[in-house]
Design a protein around this motif. Structure first.
Motif, PDB file in Angstrom:
ATOM      1  N   GLY A  86       5.414  -0.396   5.343  1.00  0.00           N
ATOM      2  CA  GLY A  86       4.803   0.919   5.139  1.00  0.00           C
ATOM      3  C   GLY A  86       5.786   2.043   4.930  1.00  0.00           C
ATOM      4  N   LYS A  87       6.956   1.951   5.569  1.00  0.00           N
ATOM      5  CA  LYS A  87       7.922   3.039   5.406  1.00  0.00           C
ATOM      6  C   LYS A  87       8.444   3.091   3.976  1.00  0.00           C
ATOM      7  CE  LYS A  87      12.000   5.212   7.229  1.00  0.00           C
ATOM      8  NZ  LYS A  87      13.129   5.164   8.130  1.00  0.00           N
ATOM      9  N   SER A  88       8.755   1.947   3.386  1.00  0.00           N
ATOM     10  CA  SER A  88       9.230   1.964   1.988  1.00  0.00           C
ATOM     11  C   SER A  88       8.104   2.387   1.046  1.00  0.00           C
ATOM     12  CB  SER A  88       9.807   0.609   1.581  1.00  0.00           C
ATOM     13  OG  SER A  88       8.809  -0.383   1.614  1.00  0.00           O
ATOM     14  N   PHE A  89       6.871   2.012   1.364  1.00  0.00           N
ATOM     15  CA  PHE A  89       5.713   2.443   0.580  1.00  0.00           C
ATOM     16  C   PHE A  89       5.565   3.962   0.662  1.00  0.00           C
ATOM     17  CE2 PHE A  89       0.890   2.880   0.560  1.00  0.00           C
ATOM     18  CZ  PHE A  89       0.773   2.825  -0.817  1.00  0.00           C
ATOM     19  N   ALA A  90       5.717   4.515   1.877  1.00  0.00           N
ATOM     20  CA  ALA A  90       5.630   5.961   2.058  1.00  0.00           C
ATOM     21  C   ALA A  90       6.766   6.673   1.332  1.00  0.00           C
ATOM     22  CB  ALA A  90       5.641   6.304   3.549  1.00  0.00           C
ATOM     23  N   GLU A  91       7.959   6.093   1.327  1.00  0.00           N
ATOM     24  CA  GLU A  91       9.082   6.684   0.589  1.00  0.00           C
ATOM     25  C   GLU A  91       8.801   6.712  -0.913  1.00  0.00           C
ATOM     26  OE1 GLU A  91      12.283   4.208   1.932  1.00  0.00           O
ATOM     27  OE2 GLU A  91      12.673   5.469   3.697  1.00  0.00           O
ATOM     28  N   ASP A  92       8.167   5.649  -1.417  1.00  0.00           N
ATOM     29  CA  ASP A  92       7.805   5.605  -2.844  1.00  0.00           C
ATOM     30  C   ASP A  92       6.787   6.702  -3.186  1.00  0.00           C
ATOM     31  OD1 ASP A  92       9.495   3.458  -3.219  1.00  0.00           O
ATOM     32  OD2 ASP A  92       7.888   1.953  -3.073  1.00  0.00           O
ATOM     33  N   ILE A  93       5.834   6.914  -2.284  1.00  0.00           N
ATOM     34  CA  ILE A  93       4.849   7.990  -2.495  1.00  0.00           C
ATOM     35  C   ILE A  93       5.550   9.335  -2.502  1.00  0.00           C
ATOM     36  CG2 ILE A  93       2.879   9.205  -1.475  1.00  0.00           C
ATOM     37  CD1 ILE A  93       1.862   6.462  -0.524  1.00  0.00           C
ATOM     38  N   ASN A  94       6.450   9.559  -1.535  1.00  0.00           N
ATOM     39  CA  ASN A  94       7.183  10.828  -1.465  1.00  0.00           C
ATOM     40  C   ASN A  94       8.014  11.071  -2.725  1.00  0.00           C
ATOM     41  OD1 ASN A  94       6.129  11.462   1.035  1.00  0.00           O
ATOM     42  ND2 ASN A  94       7.896  10.693   2.164  1.00  0.00           N
ATOM     43  N   ALA A  95       8.553   9.998  -3.314  1.00  0.00           N
ATOM     44  CA  ALA A  95       9.342  10.140  -4.542  1.00  0.00           C
ATOM     45  C   ALA A  95       8.470  10.573  -5.717  1.00  0.00           C
ATOM     46  CB  ALA A  95      10.052   8.827  -4.859  1.00  0.00           C
ATOM     47  N   LEU A  96       7.180  10.234  -5.681  1.00  0.00           N
ATOM     48  CA  LEU A  96       6.269  10.613  -6.768  1.00  0.00           C
ATOM     49  C   LEU A  96       5.755  12.050  -6.648  1.00  0.00           C
ATOM     50  CD1 LEU A  96       4.015   7.453  -7.255  1.00  0.00           C
ATOM     51  CD2 LEU A  96       5.912   8.232  -8.675  1.00  0.00           C
ATOM     52  N   LEU A  97       5.808  12.629  -5.476  1.00  0.00           N
ATOM     53  CA  LEU A  97       5.203  13.951  -5.260  1.00  0.00           C
ATOM     54  C   LEU A  97       5.716  15.030  -6.207  1.00  0.00           C
ATOM     55  CD1 LEU A  97       4.852  14.022  -1.367  1.00  0.00           C
ATOM     56  CD2 LEU A  97       3.091  13.569  -3.084  1.00  0.00           C
ATOM     57  N   PRO A  98       7.029  15.142  -6.472  1.00  0.00           N
ATOM     58  CA  PRO A  98       7.471  16.160  -7.434  1.00  0.00           C
ATOM     59  C   PRO A  98       6.923  15.944  -8.844  1.00  0.00           C
ATOM     60  CG  PRO A  98       9.310  15.440  -6.095  1.00  0.00           C
ATOM     61  CD  PRO A  98       8.169  14.516  -5.794  1.00  0.00           C
ATOM     62  N   LYS A  99       6.589  14.695  -9.203  1.00  0.00           N
ATOM     63  CA  LYS A  99       5.978  14.427 -10.510  1.00  0.00           C
ATOM     64  C   LYS A  99       4.505  14.820 -10.506  1.00  0.00           C
ATOM     65  CE  LYS A  99       8.888  10.421 -11.480  1.00  0.00           C
ATOM     66  NZ  LYS A  99       8.880   8.969 -11.680  1.00  0.00           N
TER      67      LYS A  99
END
Length: 157
Positions: free
Chosen positions: A111-124
């Motif tokens: 879940g932590k890596s999944f959450a990091e991937d979501i956070n990386a998409l937020l600026p887009k």
């Protein structure tokens, strides 16, 4: 009756501290007279004068905007356009606000890596809202893979 030297030294120390306190208080500067010709007093700016802007308090709202969703971890990791559009719809409430902090929780052990991937998409998803946001990723072992909870703390207006 004679007192031990240690007892006398203690009283002497206390008396010296009291004397230093009185001297220090006596040396305190007196209030500045507004009619004086003191150049330091004349150059001080007072708040509210023209040309001097007071800062606007800029804190985070205490109640976050909370969004729970289910996404395919592989689509989030690859950053597919459909996933970005889906996130943009889910996060439309904060699209026109400046976000200060984002806490993202992902389900399962990954879940932590999944959450990091979501956070990386937020600026887009919403560039203006998330460009300077601080993000943190966490996992929730009690949830299934693909589950995410995003807690968004916008700046108060």
């Amino acid at each position: 009756m004679s007192l031990p030297a240690v007892a006398i030294a203690g009283w002497l120390f206390a008396d010296l501290l009291l004397a230093f306190l009185i001297i220090t208080l006596g040396m305190d500067a007196s209030p500045v007279d507004e009619t004086s010709t003191n150049p330091v007093a004349q150059t001080q700016e007072t708040p509210g004068e023209e040309g001097v802007e007071e800062p606007v308090p800029h804190g985070l709202e205490l109640d976050p905007v909370v969004v729970e969703l289910n996404l395919a971890p592989s689509q989030v990791a690859s950053g597919e356009d459909d996933t970005v559009e889906s996130l943009a719809e889910e996060l439309a409430e904060v699209a026109d606000r400046e976000v200060g902090m984002v806490l993202t929780f992902g389900g399962s052990a990954q879940g932590k890596s999944f959450a990091e991937d979501i956070n990386a998409l937020l600026p887009k998803v919403h560039p203006h809202a998330f460009e300077d946001a601080v993000t943190r990723a966490f996992h929730d072992l009690g949830k299934s893979s693909g589950w995410a909870r995003i807690e968004i703390y916008p700046f108060s207006s």
